[in-house]
Design an enzyme around this catalytic site. Structure first.
Site, PDB file in Angstrom:
ATOM      1  N   CYS A 145       0.813  -1.223   0.000  1.00 21.61           N
ATOM      2  CA  CYS A 145       0.000   0.000   0.000  1.00 21.61           C
ATOM      3  C   CYS A 145       0.852   1.282   0.000  1.00 21.61           C
ATOM      4  O   CYS A 145       0.321   2.366  -0.256  1.00 21.61           O
ATOM      5  CB  CYS A 145      -0.962   0.009   1.178  1.00 21.61           C
ATOM      6  SG  CYS A 145      -2.110  -1.376   1.159  1.00 21.61           S
TER       7      CYS A 145
ATOM      8  N   HIS B 143      -2.709   7.642   3.066  1.00 20.79           N
ATOM      9  CA  HIS B 143      -3.156   6.399   2.430  1.00 20.79           C
ATOM     10  C   HIS B 143      -4.627   6.171   2.780  1.00 20.79           C
ATOM     11  O   HIS B 143      -5.027   6.260   3.938  1.00 20.79           O
ATOM     12  CB  HIS B 143      -2.285   5.241   2.927  1.00 20.79           C
ATOM     13  CG  HIS B 143      -2.781   3.898   2.502  1.00 20.79           C
ATOM     14  ND1 HIS B 143      -3.198   3.637   1.229  1.00 20.79           N
ATOM     15  CD2 HIS B 143      -2.926   2.737   3.196  1.00 20.79           C
ATOM     16  CE1 HIS B 143      -3.584   2.368   1.145  1.00 20.79           C
ATOM     17  NE2 HIS B 143      -3.429   1.805   2.326  1.00 20.79           N
TER      18      HIS B 143
ATOM     19  N   ASN C 284      -9.849   0.410   0.269  1.00 19.86           N
ATOM     20  CA  ASN C 284      -8.389   0.486   0.235  1.00 19.86           C
ATOM     21  C   ASN C 284      -7.907  -0.141  -1.071  1.00 19.86           C
ATOM     22  O   ASN C 284      -7.986  -1.354  -1.248  1.00 19.86           O
ATOM     23  CB  ASN C 284      -7.824  -0.264   1.446  1.00 19.86           C
ATOM     24  CG  ASN C 284      -6.305  -0.231   1.506  1.00 19.86           C
ATOM     25  OD1 ASN C 284      -5.643   0.149   0.544  1.00 19.86           O
ATOM     26  ND2 ASN C 284      -5.760  -0.658   2.633  1.00 19.86           N
TER      27      ASN C 284
HETATM   28  N1  COA Z   1     -18.507  -7.227  10.389  1.00 20.36           N
HETATM   29  C1  COA Z   1     -18.967  -7.409  11.634  1.00 20.36           C
HETATM   30  N2  COA Z   1     -18.156  -7.743  12.668  1.00 20.36           N
HETATM   31  C2  COA Z   1     -16.851  -7.902  12.404  1.00 20.36           C
HETATM   32  C3  COA Z   1     -16.308  -7.709  11.121  1.00 20.36           C
HETATM   33  C4  COA Z   1     -17.205  -7.376  10.086  1.00 20.36           C
HETATM   34  N3  COA Z   1     -16.790  -7.173   8.813  1.00 20.36           N
HETATM   35  N4  COA Z   1     -14.977  -7.917  11.159  1.00 20.36           N
HETATM   36  C5  COA Z   1     -14.683  -8.219  12.433  1.00 20.36           C
HETATM   37  N5  COA Z   1     -15.794  -8.206  13.191  1.00 20.36           N
HETATM   38  C6  COA Z   1     -15.932  -8.490  14.603  1.00 20.36           C
HETATM   39  C7  COA Z   1     -14.784  -9.291  15.145  1.00 20.36           C
HETATM   40  O1  COA Z   1     -14.969 -10.677  14.895  1.00 20.36           O
HETATM   41  C8  COA Z   1     -14.843  -8.939  16.608  1.00 20.36           C
HETATM   42  O2  COA Z   1     -15.819  -9.722  17.210  1.00 20.36           O
HETATM   43  P1  COA Z   1     -15.537 -10.419  18.636  1.00 20.36           P
HETATM   44  O3  COA Z   1     -15.279  -9.286  19.573  1.00 20.36           O
HETATM   45  O4  COA Z   1     -16.785 -11.166  18.886  1.00 20.36           O
HETATM   46  O5  COA Z   1     -14.327 -11.270  18.415  1.00 20.36           O
HETATM   47  C9  COA Z   1     -15.315  -7.495  16.629  1.00 20.36           C
HETATM   48  O6  COA Z   1     -15.908  -7.266  15.344  1.00 20.36           O
HETATM   49  C10 COA Z   1     -14.233  -6.489  16.850  1.00 20.36           C
HETATM   50  O7  COA Z   1     -13.154  -6.835  16.030  1.00 20.36           O
HETATM   51  P2  COA Z   1     -11.860  -5.977  16.004  1.00 20.36           P
HETATM   52  O8  COA Z   1     -10.898  -6.586  15.042  1.00 20.36           O
HETATM   53  O9  COA Z   1     -11.388  -5.697  17.386  1.00 20.36           O
HETATM   54  O10 COA Z   1     -12.429  -4.624  15.391  1.00 20.36           O
HETATM   55  P3  COA Z   1     -11.680  -3.284  15.132  1.00 20.36           P
HETATM   56  O11 COA Z   1     -12.336  -2.172  15.824  1.00 20.36           O
HETATM   57  O12 COA Z   1     -10.192  -3.413  15.300  1.00 20.36           O
HETATM   58  O13 COA Z   1     -11.949  -3.061  13.573  1.00 20.36           O
HETATM   59  C11 COA Z   1     -10.788  -3.264  11.508  1.00 20.36           C
HETATM   60  C12 COA Z   1     -11.462  -4.001  12.646  1.00 20.36           C
HETATM   61  C13 COA Z   1     -10.222  -4.265  10.529  1.00 20.36           C
HETATM   62  C14 COA Z   1     -11.827  -2.390  10.802  1.00 20.36           C
HETATM   63  C15 COA Z   1      -9.672  -2.352  12.091  1.00 20.36           C
HETATM   64  O14 COA Z   1      -8.841  -3.084  12.933  1.00 20.36           O
HETATM   65  C16 COA Z   1      -8.816  -1.726  11.028  1.00 20.36           C
HETATM   66  O15 COA Z   1      -9.272  -0.898  10.255  1.00 20.36           O
HETATM   67  N6  COA Z   1      -7.511  -2.085  10.971  1.00 20.36           N
HETATM   68  C17 COA Z   1      -6.608  -1.574   9.955  1.00 20.36           C
HETATM   69  C18 COA Z   1      -6.865  -2.300   8.676  1.00 20.36           C
HETATM   70  C19 COA Z   1      -6.160  -1.689   7.521  1.00 20.36           C
HETATM   71  O16 COA Z   1      -6.372  -0.541   7.207  1.00 20.36           O
HETATM   72  N7  COA Z   1      -5.310  -2.474   6.858  1.00 20.36           N
HETATM   73  C20 COA Z   1      -4.605  -2.072   5.702  1.00 20.36           C
HETATM   74  C21 COA Z   1      -3.503  -1.139   6.034  1.00 20.36           C
HETATM   75  S1  COA Z   1      -2.559  -0.800   4.601  1.00 20.36           S
END
Ligand code: COA
Length: 322
Positions: free
Chosen positions: A113, A249, A279
Site C-alpha cells: 500500500c 493512504h 483500500n
Molecule cells: N462485520 C462485523 N463484525 C466484524 C467484522 C465485520 N466485517 N470484522 C470483524 N468483526 C468483529 C470481530 O470478529 C470482533 O468480534 P468479537 O469481539 O466477537 O471477536 C469485533 O468485530 C471487533 O473486532 P476488532 O478486530 O477488534 O475490530 P476493530 O475495531 O479493530 O476493527 C478493523 C477491525 C479491521 C476495521 C480495524 O482493525 C482496522 O481498520 N484495521 C486496519 C486495517 C487496515 O487498514 N489495513 C490495511 C492497512 S494498509
C-alpha cells in the site's frame, strides 16, 4: 538544480461496484458496522477478464492526456503493484508495450500500500540525477484477487483501481522531498503468506489470501503516518500551516482521521476518498490525488503532503507543489 514537476494525473476504477449491502449477503457483517469501523460504503471490483495492467493503462492514458505530452516523450515507467498480471515480465513492461513505447526503462516496485510513494521517490531520483526527463508513475491493483471473500475481517476493506502521474524535469519544484521507510519485523501482521517460491501450494489451490492483525496494523499505520508528517515538514523547515492538503493512504477513515488529528491538520485539509474506493493499496494515493485535482479541490500552486503505509511494514511520504 533539477526537480520533478507533476504535469498530469489520471485514474481509473473498474465498473463493478460492490456495496456493503451486497457484502451482507456474502459474510456475517452489516453496513452500519462497516461504516462505523472503516468509513467504507463501497469498493470497485475488476471484471474477471480485467487485469492490473488494464487499470494501469486507462489511468496512464488519462494522465498522459492531462499532461499534454505524447507517450513517446516518456523515458521512464515505474509501476507500483502487489498484484502484477504475471510473475514476469513486469506489469510496467506490459504497460510500456500497450502505450507503444520502446526502449526506456520500465519496472515494477513492490511496497504494497506504500508502493506509489516508493515509485514516486525512485522516479524523482531518476529525474533529479538527469537519468530521465519525463516519467510515468503508476499505482494499480486488483487486490480483490488476493482477498478471501469469506473472511469478514479483510474482505470489507479492499478494492481495485489505478492511478497515475506524469513527472517532468523542471527548474522549479515540484517534488520538494520524499521519505521512505521499511521494517520487516512486522512482516506477519499484514501479508499474503504464499508466493512463487514459498507455499506455492496456496497459489495452485487458489487460496493465497491477505491475512491481517487489524488492530495492530491500525495502531502502527496511525503512528507511522503521523510521524511521517513531522519528518516531512522538518526536512523542509515548514509548519503544518504551510501545507494546503494532506493525502494519507486511503485505508480506513478512522486511520485517516487519527493521522490528521495527531499531525494537527484540520479535517477540511485532509483528502478522504476511501468511502467510495475502499483500500486500493498502491492505487489509493494517486487515485485520491487525481480525483482532487480533477474536481478542483487541489489547485495549481497548492502544497500537498502525500503518504502511504502498507505491508512489510513499508511507509513513505512526498511533499509536492502542484
Ligand atoms: N462485520 C462485523 N463484525 C466484524 C467484522 C465485520 N466485517 N470484522 C470483524 N468483526 C468483529 C470481530 O470478529 C470482533 O468480534 P468479537 O469481539 O466477537 O471477536 C469485533 O468485530 C471487533 O473486532 P476488532 O478486530 O477488534 O475490530 P476493530 O475495531 O479493530 O476493527 C478493523 C477491525 C479491521 C476495521 C480495524 O482493525 C482496522 O481498520 N484495521 C486496519 C486495517 C487496515 O487498514 N489495513 C490495511 C492497512 S494498509
Amino acid at each position: 538544480m533539477m526537480y520533478s514537476r507533476l504535469i498530469g494525473s489520471g485514474s481509473y476504477l473498474p465498473e463493478k461496484v460492490l456495496t456493503n449491502e451486497e457484502l451482507e449477503s456474502m459474510v456475517d457483517t452489516d453496513h452500519d458496522w462497516i461504516m462505523a469501523r472503516t468509513g467504507i460504503a463501497e469498493r470497485r471490483i475488476a471484471a474477471d477478464d480485467e487485469f492490473t495492467c488494464d487499470l494501469a493503462e486507462k489511468a496512464s492514458k488519462a494522465a498522459i492526456k492531462a499532461a499534454g505530452v505524447s507517450a513517446q516523450d516518456i523515458d521512464l515507467i515505474v509501476v507500483a503493484t502487489t498484484t502484477a498480471d504475471q510473475v514476469f515480465p513486469s506489469t510496467a513492461c506490459l504497460l510500456q508495450h500497450r502505450l507503444g513505447i520502446e526502449g526506456p526503462p520500465a519496472f515494477d516496485v513492490q511496497a504494497v500500500c506504500a508502493g506509489f510513494m516508493f515509485a514516486l521517490d525512485i522516479a524523482d531520483k531518476f529525474i533529479r540525477t538527469g537519468s530521465a526527463s519525463c516519467a510515468l508513475v503508476v499505482g494499480a491493483e486488483t487486490f480483490s484477487r488476493i482477498i478471501d471473500w469469506s473472511d469478514r475481517r479483510t474482505c470489507i476493506l479492499f478494492g481495485d483501481g489505478g492511478g497515475a502521474v506524469v513527472l517532468k524535469a523542471d527548474q522549479q519544484p515540484g517534488i520538494l522531498s520524499t521519505h521512505l521507510h521499511s521494517d520487516g519485523r512486522f512482516k506477519d501482521l499484514l501479508c499474503v503468506p504464499a508466493g512463487i517460491s514459498r507455499n506455492y501450494q496456496a497459489i495452485q489451490s487458489g487460496t493465497a489470501f491477505t491475512t491481517m492483525e487489524g488492530s495492530e496494523v491500525f495502531r502502527w499505520a496511525v503512528t507511522a503516518m503521523a510521524d511521517l508528517v513531522d519528518e516531512t515538514l522538518a526536512a523542509n523547515s515548514l509548519d503544518k500551516e504551510d501545507v494546503d492538503w494532506l493525502i494519507p493512504h486511503q485505508a480506513n477513515v478512522r486511520i485517516i482521521n487519527a493521522v490528521g488529528r495527531r499531525a494537527g491538520f484540520p479535517a477540511e485539509k485532509v483528502i478522504v476518498t476511501v468511502e467510495h474506493h475502499g483500500n486500493t493499496s498502491a492505487a489509493s494515493v494517486p487515485l485520491a490525488l487525481d480525483e482532487s485535482i480533477r474536481d478542483g479541490t487541489i489547485k495549481p500552486g497548492d502544497l500537498v503532503l502525500m503518504e502511504g503505509f502498507g505491508g512489510g511494514f513499508t511507509w513513505g511520504s512526498a511533499l509536492i507543489r502542484i
